[in-house]
Design an enzyme around this catalytic site. Structure first.
Site, mmCIF file in Angstrom:
data_model
loop_
_atom_site.group_PDB
_atom_site.id
_atom_site.type_symbol
_atom_site.label_atom_id
_atom_site.label_comp_id
_atom_site.label_asym_id
_atom_site.label_seq_id
_atom_site.Cartn_x
_atom_site.Cartn_y
_atom_site.Cartn_z
ATOM 1 N N TYR A 26 0.858 -1.189 0.000
ATOM 2 C CA TYR A 26 0.000 0.000 0.000
ATOM 3 C C TYR A 26 0.890 1.233 0.000
ATOM 4 O O TYR A 26 1.881 1.302 0.737
ATOM 5 C CB TYR A 26 -0.910 0.032 1.246
ATOM 6 N N GLU B 33 -3.102 7.673 -4.304
ATOM 7 C CA GLU B 33 -3.077 6.370 -3.615
ATOM 8 C C GLU B 33 -2.876 5.234 -4.610
ATOM 9 O O GLU B 33 -3.496 5.215 -5.676
ATOM 10 C CB GLU B 33 -4.397 6.168 -2.865
#
Ligand code: GDP
Ligand code: MN
Length: 402
Positions: free
Chosen positions: A109, A200
């Site tokens: 992530y 992101e």
């Protein structure tokens, strides 16, 4: 403003962040053509909506068979996807991304946003890629890595090394450390150059052949800087936005739709927040946040009425104006003029306070319009809640002191 995954990935590619080879399609025919051209051992068909959680909701399909691709597109197009981010109504799929599949060895992530405490850009990273990051933060906060970037100095390679080693890339796959540092620098450049509010990548994957690829992408932009970026503005997809919010933006109104039944028209964001609070305190729920701004005119008031009345949930309107820069008698004129133009079909309570409030109230009282005038905020809130019916049996808290 948010953009689709395929648009985020085109920005990634522009800034030197690796993405799978892919293309947006809208029809099975386009899909068939593109799949033939792509000629990959694995194809991924992904629904493009402004919400995450598509994987779990069936919005991401993987196939090794090129001939299956148009059928998967046909299956997804027009379908309403309900994910944990769409709300129960879901979102209709109108666009798809078809890309080559990747062999995944590890999912990470990675994101960049602005840290509220320092006001600096911050890198958030985790070895728990592919999962909901909120869940990781709630249950295993030690697995969330944060690296602040001093914006005066800009991204430095030591920032990248700090994150790489905190992730344990030296044990997971040392070959990707340098590419990772470089990629993070590129992502920082994208974040700053395009005035992003958030970038992101979830998941960022290490492939079986030791490459680093952004398998998903999400970018949101600061609306106040959109005027600087026509390329970003061109990515806007109005299908993904609340129609009343689009209309409000066009009239320069700051409007957010909510679920209650009392429409609010207020000048100033702080007073708008206080107004929403006091409506709740009086036992009901606001239908919206609406800041008509410091320089409210007849036109802005009329535009505000129109937007409030288009919301079927609105059972009453509460106008709460503090005359600071703007004078109350001008607002009163605005309300009277606007009420002639826009047929107001629900109870209306107007509270005026501040510069020339007395004159404003008198104008409203003498106008012959069907409305209630008030000068005290608490009294006004109770009035409008009384006229529209309480939503909650019990007020949120005692309202003493008035
Ligand atoms: P989201 O659920 O909306 O966040 O959509 P993602 O783009 O993150 O996709 C969800 C999941 O699908 C990913 O976490 C991957 O596990 C899987 N996925 C997406 N693309 C590929 C691919 O190219 N190959 C493989 N094997 N899995 C993929
Ligand atoms: Mn994802």
């Amino acid at each position: 403003m948010n953009v689709h995954e395929f648009q985020a990935k085109s920005l990634f590619a522009q800034f030197g962040v690796s993405v799978p080879k892919g293309k947006e399609v809208k029809t099975p025919l386009q899909a068939e053509k593109w799949a033939r051209e792509l000629n990959s051992p694995v194809f991924v068909v992904k629904a493009q909506i402004h919400a995450g959680g598509r994987g779990k909701a069936g919005g991401v399909k993987i196939t090794k068979n090129q001939a299956d691709v148009p059928g998967l597109v046909k299956e997804l197009i027009g379908k309403t996807l309900v994910t944990h981010q769409t709300g129960p109504k879901g979102r209709k799929v109108r666009r798809l991304l078809i890309e080559e599949g990747a062999g995944i060895a590890k999912e990470l992530y990675l994101s960049l946003l602005v840290d509220r405490d320092t006001g600096w850009p911050v890198v958030i990273a985790s070895t728990e890629g592919g999962m909901e990051i909120e869940e990781v933060a709630a249950h295993t906060p030690e697995k969330i890595i944060k690296e602040l970037i001093d914006p005066a100095v800009g991204f430095q390679s030591y920032n990248g090394h700090n994150v790489a080693f905190a992730l344990g890339l030296n044990t997971i796959e040392p070959a990707v450390i340098n590419p990772f540092v470089q990629m993070l620098g590129n992502l920082y450049k994208l974040f700053m150059d395009k005035n992003a509010a958030m970038v992101e990548i979830n998941p960022l994957v290490i492939t079986t052949d030791k490459k680093l690829i952004a398998l998903d992408g999400k970018v949101s932009f600061d609306d106040n800087s959109l005027y600087k970026h026509p390329d970003v503005q061109a990515m806007r997809d109005l299908n993904e936005e609340e129609p009343l919010e689009i209309e409000a933006t066009a009239s320069n109104l700051n409007y957010v739709k909510l679920d209650g039944n009392i429409g609010c028209m207020v000048n100033g964001a702080g007073l708008a927040m206080a107004t929403m609070d006091v409506i709740k305190l009086a036992g009901s729920e606001p239908a919206n946040f609406l800041d008509v701004g410091g320089g409210a005119t007849k036109e802005t008031v009329a535009a505000g009425f129109r937007i409030l009345l288009k919301d079927k949930n609105v059972k009453g309107i509460f106008i709460n104006i503090f005359g600071g820069i703007v004078r109350c008698e001008r607002i009163a004129h605005g309300v009277i003029e606007a009420a002639k133009e826009v047929k107001i079909t629900v109870p209306l309570v107007v509270r005026l306070q501040g510069t020339n409030a007395k004159d404003g109230r008198k104008l409203l009282k003498d106008s012959g319009l069907k409305l209630e005038v008030a000068d005290d905020l608490w009294e006004a809130a109770q009035k409008i809640v009384g006229m529209t019916g309480k939503k909650r049996s019990k007020p949120a808290a005692a309202a003493g002191g008035h």
